[in-house]
Design a protein around this motif. Structure first.
Motif, PDB file in Angstrom:
ATOM      1  N   TYR A  81       0.836  -1.200   0.000  1.00  0.00           N
ATOM      2  CA  TYR A  81       0.000   0.000   0.000  1.00  0.00           C
ATOM      3  C   TYR A  81       0.873   1.253   0.000  1.00  0.00           C
ATOM      4  O   TYR A  81       0.527   2.248  -0.637  1.00  0.00           O
ATOM      5  CB  TYR A  81      -0.936   0.007   1.208  1.00  0.00           C
ATOM      6  CG  TYR A  81      -2.176  -0.822   1.001  1.00  0.00           C
ATOM      7  CD1 TYR A  81      -3.373  -0.224   0.641  1.00  0.00           C
ATOM      8  CD2 TYR A  81      -2.157  -2.205   1.153  1.00  0.00           C
ATOM      9  CE1 TYR A  81      -4.514  -0.971   0.446  1.00  0.00           C
ATOM     10  CE2 TYR A  81      -3.287  -2.966   0.953  1.00  0.00           C
ATOM     11  CZ  TYR A  81      -4.460  -2.346   0.600  1.00  0.00           C
ATOM     12  OH  TYR A  81      -5.588  -3.090   0.390  1.00  0.00           O
ATOM     13  N   MET A  82       1.979   1.222   0.706  1.00  0.00           N
ATOM     14  CA  MET A  82       2.865   2.378   0.757  1.00  0.00           C
ATOM     15  C   MET A  82       3.362   2.727  -0.648  1.00  0.00           C
ATOM     16  O   MET A  82       3.288   3.876  -1.076  1.00  0.00           O
ATOM     17  CB  MET A  82       4.055   2.092   1.678  1.00  0.00           C
ATOM     18  CG  MET A  82       5.024   3.242   1.806  1.00  0.00           C
ATOM     19  SD  MET A  82       6.412   2.886   2.881  1.00  0.00           S
ATOM     20  CE  MET A  82       7.360   1.782   1.884  1.00  0.00           C
ATOM     21  N   ALA A  86       1.695   5.951  -2.673  1.00  0.00           N
ATOM     22  CA  ALA A  86       2.636   7.054  -2.902  1.00  0.00           C
ATOM     23  C   ALA A  86       2.846   7.299  -4.392  1.00  0.00           C
ATOM     24  O   ALA A  86       2.826   8.449  -4.848  1.00  0.00           O
ATOM     25  CB  ALA A  86       3.959   6.762  -2.215  1.00  0.00           C
ATOM     26  N   LEU A  87       3.013   6.239  -5.156  1.00  0.00           N
ATOM     27  CA  LEU A  87       3.235   6.394  -6.592  1.00  0.00           C
ATOM     28  C   LEU A  87       2.031   7.034  -7.270  1.00  0.00           C
ATOM     29  O   LEU A  87       2.170   7.974  -8.054  1.00  0.00           O
ATOM     30  CB  LEU A  87       3.542   5.036  -7.228  1.00  0.00           C
ATOM     31  CG  LEU A  87       3.714   5.047  -8.745  1.00  0.00           C
ATOM     32  CD1 LEU A  87       4.955   5.832  -9.140  1.00  0.00           C
ATOM     33  CD2 LEU A  87       3.772   3.634  -9.277  1.00  0.00           C
ATOM     34  N   VAL A 119      -5.417  -2.109  -8.801  1.00  0.00           N
ATOM     35  CA  VAL A 119      -4.789  -3.028  -9.753  1.00  0.00           C
ATOM     36  C   VAL A 119      -3.325  -3.250  -9.378  1.00  0.00           C
ATOM     37  O   VAL A 119      -2.825  -4.388  -9.434  1.00  0.00           O
ATOM     38  CB  VAL A 119      -4.930  -2.508 -11.199  1.00  0.00           C
ATOM     39  CG1 VAL A 119      -4.045  -3.278 -12.159  1.00  0.00           C
ATOM     40  CG2 VAL A 119      -6.377  -2.578 -11.642  1.00  0.00           C
ATOM     41  N   ALA A 120      -2.620  -2.197  -8.983  1.00  0.00           N
ATOM     42  CA  ALA A 120      -1.220  -2.347  -8.566  1.00  0.00           C
ATOM     43  C   ALA A 120      -1.109  -3.257  -7.343  1.00  0.00           C
ATOM     44  O   ALA A 120      -0.224  -4.127  -7.280  1.00  0.00           O
ATOM     45  CB  ALA A 120      -0.604  -0.976  -8.269  1.00  0.00           C
ATOM     46  N   ILE A 121      -2.005  -3.081  -6.385  1.00  0.00           N
ATOM     47  CA  ILE A 121      -2.005  -3.937  -5.199  1.00  0.00           C
ATOM     48  C   ILE A 121      -2.281  -5.383  -5.599  1.00  0.00           C
ATOM     49  O   ILE A 121      -1.604  -6.312  -5.131  1.00  0.00           O
ATOM     50  CB  ILE A 121      -3.029  -3.416  -4.175  1.00  0.00           C
ATOM     51  CG1 ILE A 121      -2.559  -2.080  -3.605  1.00  0.00           C
ATOM     52  CG2 ILE A 121      -3.264  -4.425  -3.058  1.00  0.00           C
ATOM     53  CD1 ILE A 121      -3.621  -1.316  -2.854  1.00  0.00           C
ATOM     54  N   TYR A 122      -3.248  -5.585  -6.488  1.00  0.00           N
ATOM     55  CA  TYR A 122      -3.570  -6.934  -6.969  1.00  0.00           C
ATOM     56  C   TYR A 122      -2.369  -7.563  -7.674  1.00  0.00           C
ATOM     57  O   TYR A 122      -2.039  -8.735  -7.437  1.00  0.00           O
ATOM     58  CB  TYR A 122      -4.779  -6.866  -7.903  1.00  0.00           C
ATOM     59  CG  TYR A 122      -4.998  -8.109  -8.726  1.00  0.00           C
ATOM     60  CD1 TYR A 122      -5.498  -9.270  -8.143  1.00  0.00           C
ATOM     61  CD2 TYR A 122      -4.692  -8.122 -10.082  1.00  0.00           C
ATOM     62  CE1 TYR A 122      -5.700 -10.416  -8.905  1.00  0.00           C
ATOM     63  CE2 TYR A 122      -4.895  -9.258 -10.841  1.00  0.00           C
ATOM     64  CZ  TYR A 122      -5.389 -10.396 -10.256  1.00  0.00           C
ATOM     65  OH  TYR A 122      -5.579 -11.523 -11.004  1.00  0.00           O
TER      66      TYR A 122
END
Length: 179
Positions: A81-82, A86-87, A119-122
């Motif tokens: 998540y960080m 942030a991104l 989507v990035a987390i997935y």
């Protein structure tokens, strides 16, 4: 004292994220939909659009801090998540420079940023091996319900926080300029 308002609000929102699903009607939770509240991210979008100026990056700093806290409290893998928050808040901050901050831009940046963050987390969870849900199932079971439910939060929060964040951003700018 006003410097503590944003971190305190973010902390309160983060705590409320943990009990958000308990506040929803039971009929929404009985089917196979997986709704993930990203309320901290939504508030960070508001900070990026209405509080931060072109050369201040408070939203990115808060995204790093509260993304790490969310990782510590709610997830198994540190940094997911960080990194994602942030991104994408940095991207939203950059796009804010091109667009005028109003409700339509806020909705656009909020939905796109939220979808990309989820989507990035997935994808990170898939690479690490924590999840093995197929892409089609992920889109229908998690991404769409998550984006729609967080859109409701984004729209509900807009009239409450925009004027305050804009005023606090001006005060921050006035404090940093000795002129």
């Amino acid at each position: 004292m006003k410097r503590l308002y944003l971190p305190l609000i973010l902390f309160l929102i983060m705590v409320l994220e943990g009990v958000a699903l308990e506040l929803l009607p039971g009929s929404l939770l009985t089917n196979d939909l997986l709704i993930v509240p990203h309320w901290v991210f939504i508030f960070l979008v508001y900070i990026a659009i209405f509080y931060d100026k072109d050369r201040t990056y408070f939203s990115v700093m808060y995204a790093l801090i509260f993304g790490l806290v969310i990782d510590i409290v709610y997830t198994e893998v540190l940094g997911v998540y960080m990194f994602s928050y942030a991104l994408l808040i940095y991207v939203v901050h950059g796009l804010k420079k091109l667009l005028h901050g109003n409700i339509f831009v806020t909705i656009l940046l909020g939905i796109v940023g939220l979808a990309l963050a989820d989507v990035a987390i997935y994808l990170i969870y898939m690479v690490v091996g924590i999840t093995d849900v197929a892409w089609k199932e992920y889109l229908s079971i998690r991404l769409l319900p998550t984006v729609l439910s967080n859109l409701v939060f984004l729209l509900a929060l807009y009239p409450i926080v925009v004027k305050k964040l804009t005023a606090w951003g001006r005060e921050q700018l006035a404090r940093s300029n000795p002129i």
